[in-house]
Design a protein around this motif. Structure first.
Motif, PDB file in Angstrom:
ATOM      1  N   ASP A   1      -4.497  -6.002 -22.489  1.00  0.00           N
ATOM      2  CA  ASP A   1      -4.903  -6.292 -21.114  1.00  0.00           C
ATOM      3  C   ASP A   1      -4.092  -5.481 -20.119  1.00  0.00           C
ATOM      4  OD1 ASP A   1      -6.481  -8.069 -22.315  1.00  0.00           O
ATOM      5  OD2 ASP A   1      -5.495  -9.878 -21.551  1.00  0.00           O
ATOM      6  N   ALA A   2      -2.814  -5.283 -20.427  1.00  0.00           N
ATOM      7  CA  ALA A   2      -1.927  -4.582 -19.510  1.00  0.00           C
ATOM      8  C   ALA A   2      -2.391  -3.153 -19.270  1.00  0.00           C
ATOM      9  CB  ALA A   2      -0.498  -4.592 -20.058  1.00  0.00           C
ATOM     10  N   LEU A   3      -3.216  -2.617 -20.182  1.00  0.00           N
ATOM     11  CA  LEU A   3      -3.624  -1.222 -20.057  1.00  0.00           C
ATOM     12  C   LEU A   3      -4.862  -1.051 -19.178  1.00  0.00           C
ATOM     13  CD1 LEU A   3      -3.204  -0.107 -23.754  1.00  0.00           C
ATOM     14  CD2 LEU A   3      -1.622   0.201 -21.862  1.00  0.00           C
ATOM     15  N   ILE A   4      -5.578  -2.149 -18.903  1.00  0.00           N
ATOM     16  CA  ILE A   4      -6.860  -2.002 -18.209  1.00  0.00           C
ATOM     17  C   ILE A   4      -6.716  -1.331 -16.836  1.00  0.00           C
ATOM     18  CG2 ILE A   4      -8.780  -3.314 -17.215  1.00  0.00           C
ATOM     19  CD1 ILE A   4      -8.659  -5.096 -19.679  1.00  0.00           C
ATOM     20  N   PRO A   5      -5.689  -1.702 -16.040  1.00  0.00           N
ATOM     21  CA  PRO A   5      -5.610  -1.038 -14.729  1.00  0.00           C
ATOM     22  C   PRO A   5      -5.363   0.472 -14.827  1.00  0.00           C
ATOM     23  CG  PRO A   5      -4.096  -2.915 -14.852  1.00  0.00           C
ATOM     24  CD  PRO A   5      -4.643  -2.708 -16.218  1.00  0.00           C
ATOM     25  N   LEU A   6      -4.897   0.940 -16.005  1.00  0.00           N
ATOM     26  CA  LEU A   6      -4.554   2.346 -16.128  1.00  0.00           C
ATOM     27  C   LEU A   6      -5.768   3.246 -16.194  1.00  0.00           C
ATOM     28  CD1 LEU A   6      -2.047   0.823 -17.283  1.00  0.00           C
ATOM     29  CD2 LEU A   6      -1.678   2.781 -18.754  1.00  0.00           C
ATOM     30  N   PHE A   7      -6.989   2.696 -16.230  1.00  0.00           N
ATOM     31  CA  PHE A   7      -7.860   3.416 -17.076  1.00  0.00           C
ATOM     32  C   PHE A   7      -9.068   3.987 -16.349  1.00  0.00           C
ATOM     33  CE2 PHE A   7     -10.864   0.766 -19.853  1.00  0.00           C
ATOM     34  CZ  PHE A   7     -11.580   1.805 -20.340  1.00  0.00           C
ATOM     35  N   ALA A   8      -9.513   3.353 -15.227  1.00  0.00           N
ATOM     36  CA  ALA A   8     -10.611   3.968 -14.485  1.00  0.00           C
ATOM     37  C   ALA A   8     -10.163   5.282 -13.822  1.00  0.00           C
ATOM     38  CB  ALA A   8     -11.131   3.001 -13.427  1.00  0.00           C
ATOM     39  N   PHE A   9      -8.866   5.375 -13.520  1.00  0.00           N
ATOM     40  CA  PHE A   9      -8.361   6.562 -12.839  1.00  0.00           C
ATOM     41  C   PHE A   9      -8.727   7.853 -13.571  1.00  0.00           C
ATOM     42  CE2 PHE A   9      -4.889   9.675 -13.004  1.00  0.00           C
ATOM     43  CZ  PHE A   9      -4.997  10.199 -11.726  1.00  0.00           C
ATOM     44  N   GLY A  10      -8.475   7.878 -14.876  1.00  0.00           N
ATOM     45  CA  GLY A  10      -8.749   9.086 -15.656  1.00  0.00           C
ATOM     46  C   GLY A  10     -10.212   9.479 -15.571  1.00  0.00           C
TER      47      GLY A  10
ATOM     48  N   VAL B   1      -6.433   4.793  -7.038  1.00  0.00           N
ATOM     49  CA  VAL B   1      -4.986   5.043  -7.065  1.00  0.00           C
ATOM     50  C   VAL B   1      -4.287   4.151  -6.054  1.00  0.00           C
ATOM     51  CG1 VAL B   1      -3.199   6.744  -6.583  1.00  0.00           C
ATOM     52  CG2 VAL B   1      -5.200   7.399  -7.906  1.00  0.00           C
ATOM     53  N   ALA B   2      -4.858   4.101  -4.826  1.00  0.00           N
ATOM     54  CA  ALA B   2      -4.204   3.320  -3.777  1.00  0.00           C
ATOM     55  C   ALA B   2      -4.147   1.848  -4.152  1.00  0.00           C
ATOM     56  CB  ALA B   2      -4.957   3.506  -2.456  1.00  0.00           C
ATOM     57  N   SER B   3      -5.257   1.314  -4.705  1.00  0.00           N
ATOM     58  CA  SER B   3      -5.297  -0.132  -4.929  1.00  0.00           C
ATOM     59  C   SER B   3      -4.650  -0.532  -6.247  1.00  0.00           C
ATOM     60  CB  SER B   3      -6.742  -0.640  -4.873  1.00  0.00           C
ATOM     61  OG  SER B   3      -7.461  -0.112  -5.953  1.00  0.00           O
ATOM     62  N   LYS B   4      -4.461   0.420  -7.151  1.00  0.00           N
ATOM     63  CA  LYS B   4      -3.910   0.022  -8.446  1.00  0.00           C
ATOM     64  C   LYS B   4      -2.645   0.779  -8.802  1.00  0.00           C
ATOM     65  CE  LYS B   4      -8.252  -1.227 -10.565  1.00  0.00           C
ATOM     66  NZ  LYS B   4      -8.978  -1.165 -11.826  1.00  0.00           N
ATOM     67  N   PHE B   5      -2.048   1.468  -7.804  1.00  0.00           N
ATOM     68  CA  PHE B   5      -0.910   2.311  -8.144  1.00  0.00           C
ATOM     69  C   PHE B   5       0.198   1.515  -8.819  1.00  0.00           C
ATOM     70  CE2 PHE B   5       2.926   4.783  -7.502  1.00  0.00           C
ATOM     71  CZ  PHE B   5       2.488   6.040  -7.882  1.00  0.00           C
ATOM     72  N   VAL B   6       0.563   0.402  -8.195  1.00  0.00           N
ATOM     73  CA  VAL B   6       1.679  -0.372  -8.722  1.00  0.00           C
ATOM     74  C   VAL B   6       1.311  -1.056 -10.034  1.00  0.00           C
ATOM     75  CG1 VAL B   6       3.325  -2.187  -8.180  1.00  0.00           C
ATOM     76  CG2 VAL B   6       2.436  -0.733  -6.364  1.00  0.00           C
ATOM     77  N   GLU B   7       0.060  -1.522 -10.111  1.00  0.00           N
ATOM     78  CA  GLU B   7      -0.387  -2.203 -11.332  1.00  0.00           C
ATOM     79  C   GLU B   7      -0.325  -1.320 -12.566  1.00  0.00           C
ATOM     80  OE1 GLU B   7      -4.130  -4.724 -11.408  1.00  0.00           O
ATOM     81  OE2 GLU B   7      -4.148  -3.897  -9.379  1.00  0.00           O
ATOM     82  N   GLY B   8      -0.391  -0.002 -12.381  1.00  0.00           N
ATOM     83  CA  GLY B   8      -0.337   0.811 -13.582  1.00  0.00           C
ATOM     84  C   GLY B   8      -0.978   2.179 -13.463  1.00  0.00           C
ATOM     85  N   ALA B   9      -1.675   2.437 -12.328  1.00  0.00           N
ATOM     86  CA  ALA B   9      -2.302   3.755 -12.210  1.00  0.00           C
ATOM     87  C   ALA B   9      -1.244   4.856 -12.287  1.00  0.00           C
ATOM     88  CB  ALA B   9      -3.084   3.853 -10.902  1.00  0.00           C
ATOM     89  N   TRP B  10      -0.009   4.546 -11.843  1.00  0.00           N
ATOM     90  CA  TRP B  10       1.051   5.564 -11.901  1.00  0.00           C
ATOM     91  C   TRP B  10       1.322   5.988 -13.344  1.00  0.00           C
ATOM     92  CZ3 TRP B  10       5.645   4.821 -14.521  1.00  0.00           C
ATOM     93  CH2 TRP B  10       5.934   3.503 -14.915  1.00  0.00           C
TER      94      TRP B  10
END
Lengths: 634, 634
Positions: A377-386, A430-439
């Protein structure tokens, strides 16, 4: 072995059989479309989850946000249609960016996609297993093993080739589309019949009271979250070569089918959810129930059809990993052709798929699964960015493509709209999910870019170093090599090596190392009788014997020292070390033998001595009852 | 690298420095005696635990049972003294059994000891860490890591050599003896002064009420359990060679010191425990407190001295694993000398210890620790059996030893008494602990016997196969070899290999495989200009070019096929495959390169073709800024 491999993977396919492995749109949807279609299962839910604080108000806004997303989806579809036509040989983001924007943008696109593909596999597999485990709680302790088993299944099916994969996933794919369509149509009809207020069969949980007012930022975040519904759409443009000729027609139809189904599902879900007052329940809390489960329960009830629907949703969630298995190896192949990745990624394996890419993808996502113990679950925020970064690079590339060609203003405008839309969405994510994991995604993509560029730089250096242009072979008389044979004692293995050495040159040195730990006969006394006399008798120069005593009981160090001295003293000659190697084919031989020959070879080669060649002369002995090699020919 | 190794392990010792590594009795006790001395910490406790059902009655019987054990211990001591004198070169059970009883009894003794040594390491390490963890509960989650760290420490200290090990463990050894002696003497004096009923400083937990009556079987089981107090006593007889000359004197004194201390501690503990009413508390339950902790608390109280005492007990428990590290590698060396184990066990490493045995012991016990997650209580019942079986074999061997020499009836009687005593004890242990786990020890020992015998049989077969007796080298004219060079394209790596091949023979075949996956130039067109013409010009036979097209995109299969055909067509000639090998010394090169050369070598060698030699000709390229090899010599 080969029989077993044939059984599991199918018989090897010859290169000419490639045409037969190509597919039409029907299989194309199940090979390349699972990721996109599965989005229907989590996109609306992701959107609604953000709107939970609005309470019942959420349902008023969901349709609006969903329509924006669907609009963007249509733009992306039209743009990708154009890409497919323009690049019938496969127009993934990497290719389009490379052709039109240059090296670095193309590497950014490739890196974004690589990260996206690996994350997608891990997330999809763990989502599928997660759903299975919550249905059968007894399986909970085996979560990780189930994830790895599913991964193995995906690898094996994909290694069987493109056609086999399409066939394998066709049933779950179309079951998913069919069951969900029935739920939505039935729900829609009932809602219309009841004047917009249908009676649910199983009432969904009541919506919580509103805790926040409506803000633009909330809607923007809902949009960013809902955009996960668009991931996987780029897959078709990358996989064009899997379609029957003309491939662009098959690809276009497949993409059209996928988008049509996806739009229908997304719009249908948001309308029926509104009619039945179905909202998201807070995830990872007691009482959680997915939106599609609530919806199916409300429209149809909890009978066998509910079971079939949920099972097909779960299968498609798990199998959405397949899109990565179809596309990642192709991307790697393109990168390897441009020497950003090592050569093995280029080779098609037994069933004409890129085995190396498939295995590497499974390993990388397997590591993620093991590290996160199967709960990603922790990986989900990482993933639309790509995905959106890759969209943007691809669309921008297409804009440049039309600009260079001039004249086709409508197409340019369409791709321009796509580029702006996906680019803005990417920034929003990126703006809305940066801290959650987009970084983390940004960091990983950066590392991937550095790795690709580094490999190419290294390969360029190697290429320069070994380049021989067209210069003919120089046959100028080099001197005969100098040969060294390390011998432990007088046995057949050593004798064989000595005879080979004497073929190589007249100048042979035999080196015996005595460590004092194992009693080995010093050969000095017997040398004349065993070697020198018979060789002289044959009118040849006999090999010299050098006995080295190792004060520190090292077997290799004195040898390496001696060889180094020989190299230094004979700068114009090649030195060849001929290592006697006992090849024992008993299964436990790797435990029993000291591997002296292999270690010695490594000791010489690793230190990188110029003009040195190491040869092992194998001597075979019996293994079990079967005798192979020299021993049997006596 | 070498600097780091020197720092961690100390500078290499020359073989002549061996005398300097030998030790006297003071260090001898801490190298070989820790296992025996640590027994004082768990032997009485093991005995008392069995007697718990007797309630306060337990204390009446503990002294009696302990006296039987001490009697047996004295018999064993006297017997081993004789063994040391008779075998000053090291008289472990294996040697004594081999010399007097023959092959199979000696293998049984060796197997029993091997199992015992491995179990001892696992149990001691986990006991030490267990005590540490119960003192500092915050460390509990790291139990396994702490166990492995302790194991690593033991390995490193032992790799530094015998003297260094003795020095390292001297402080904990003598602290243990000193603190425990103070507790016992002080307790004894206070008990005498109080007429046998001293007032405890911290009263021990009250003894539970009796739940069973006294039976002979209970006493027998208490005896069997208490006999764990005798494990480790055989260590000195096996380790005689570590002592300064004359080694038997040092060994005798060391054994005497160990036994004297052990007897004093055992008798002291049982008497003082009785005076202070200290019994065992049921293990692994709330309220558990070890006998020695109760005793120290009762005699001295819970001040700083209590802390020091407990700390020294825990250290010695953990370090009792060291006895295995001193003896197991020596046992393996003896087995390797008799070819029951592979040769590397014979080699003394940098610090004159048997590195291979030390590492293998650590790996085996490390596996046990990992499997049992650092909690090896379950292994304890397995473990006295091995020691007593080895005792019995050794004592029986000594009986035979004296019988053959005739005349020395007293010595024969003493060893006979030892053999009977330890043999009966061994049977008692098996009978009373068979179900608990002794059967596992028996099974493991059986497997070890089979493995040793199997290795010897295999080695005998190899020896016969490669034996060359004293036959002189046959120089009869064998024909020139036939050389094959697999080439991917025209580059410096391939050119280097081709030049080497042309040295080997006039008959060279160059094979190029085209798989169709990577674009490689077919060499056919350029062959004449690049190779054939210049070679003919130098009046030599030019190499033949064969281009192989691989329908199934396999690089190796067509080559192997071709070489097999050549071998078949030329049964009287050696075939040499010369593989061009690019040696890239970048750290990531193992990820980047397809390892074609190494795989090709394996492909040829593994299938075991007679008359085939595989040569790799290395070509070195730059790594980072340092260029080594040919590339730099240009």
């Amino acid at each position: 072995m080969s029989g077993l491999a044939d059984l599991i993977l199918g018989r090897p396919l010859a290169t000419e059989e490639e045409q037969g492995e190509r597919v039409g749109p029907l299989r194309g949807v199940s090979i390349l479309g699972l990721d996109a279609l599965a989005s229907a299962a989590y996109g609306p839910e992701a959107l609604l989850t953000i709107l939970v604080p609005l309470g019942a108000q959420a349902l008023v806004h969901v349709t609006g946000v969903m329509l924006v997303i669907v609009g963007l989806l249509v733009v992306v579809y039209l743009s990708y249609r154009q890409t497919i036509d323009a690049y019938p040989g496969g127009g993934g983001s990497y290719t389009v960016a490379k052709e039109n924007l240059g090296k670095w943008p193309s590497l950014v696109a490739a890196a974004a996609l690589s990260v996206d593909y690996v994350l997608n596999v891990a997330v999809a597999v763990s989502a599928g297993v997660g759903a299975l485990v919550s249905a059968i709680p007894g399986l909970l302790p085996y979560t990780l093993w189930l994830c790895l088993a599913l991964l193995l299944l995906l690898v094996l099916v994909n290694l069987r080739g493109v056609r086999a994969t399409g066939a394998a996933w066709m049933v779950p794919t179309y079951a998913f589309v069919a069951t969900l369509s029935i739920v939505l149509v039935f729900g829609g009809v009932k809602a219309l019949a009841a004047g917009g207020h249908p009676e649910p069969v199983v009432p969904p949980p009541a919506l919580p009271p509103a805790t926040e007012g409506l803000t633009l930022w909330l809607l923007v975040r809902a949009f960013a979250n809902g955009c996960t519904a668009m991931t996987g759409v780029e897959a078709v443009s990358n996989g064009v070569p899997i379609f029957r000729k003309p491939p662009e027609r098959g690809a276009r139809r497949t993409l059209g089918a996928i988008i049509a189904i996806l739009v229908a599902l997304l719009v249908g879900i948001s309308l029926v959810a509104r009619a039945y007052h179905v909202g998201a329940t807070p995830p990872a809390q007691a009482g959680y129930e997915s939106v599609l489960s609530q919806l199916t329960g409300a429209v149809i009830g909890r009978g066998w059809f509910y079971g079939v629907t949920i099972a097909s949703i779960v299968s498609v969630l798990a199998l959405s990993a397949n899109t990565s298995f179809a596309d990642f190896p192709r991307l790697c192949r393109l990168l390897a052709q441009d020497r950003y990745l090592p050569e093995p990624f280029e080779h098609r394996g037994r069933r004409l798929v890129f085995t190396h890419g498939i295995v590497v993808l499974a390993l990388l996502s397997g590591v993620l699964l093991v590290v996160f113990q199967g709960v990603t679950d922790a990986l989900i925020p990482l993933f639309a960015f790509g995905a959106f970064l890759a969209f943007t690079m691809s669309q921008s590339g297409m804009v440049e493509h039309w600009r260079r060609r001039r004249g086709n203003r409508l197409k340019l405008a369409m791709n321009g709209l796509g580029a702006v839309g996906t680019g803005v969405t990417c920034l929003v994510i990126v703006a809305s999910k940066f801290v959650e994991g987009a970084w983390i995604s940004i960091l990983l993509a950066g590392l991937a870019v550095a790795m690709y560029a580094g490999m190419r730089r290294h390969d360029d250096r190697l290429k320069r170093a070994i380049h021989a242009a067209d210069e003919p072979l120089s046959v100028a008389g080099t001197r005969e090599p100098l040969v060294v044979v390390p011998m432990r004692g007088w046995d057949r293995v050593s004798i064989e090596a000595l005879r080979f050495a004497m073929h190589l040159a007249d100048d042979v040195v035999v080196a015996q190392v005595l460590t004092g730990d194992r009693e080995v006969d010093d050969l000095t006394g017997r040398w004349k009788r065993l070697v020198a006399a018979p060789v002289r008798h044959a009118k040849k120069e006999p090999p010299r014997l050098v006995v080295l005593r190792s004060e520190y009981r090292r077997l290799f160090a004195p040898l390496v020292e001696m060889v180094d001295k020989l190299i230094e003293e004979n700068p114009d000659r090649q030195v060849v070390v001929v290592v006697p190697e006992l090849v024992d084919r008993a299964w436990f031989s790797f435990l029993v033998h000291p591997h002296t020959a292999a270690l010695l070879r490594e000791a010489f080669l690793l230190e990188g001595r110029p003009h040195l060649v190491v040869v092992s002369v194998p001597y075979y002995v019996c293994a079990g009852r079967v005798c192979i090699g020299r021993a049997s020919s006596k």
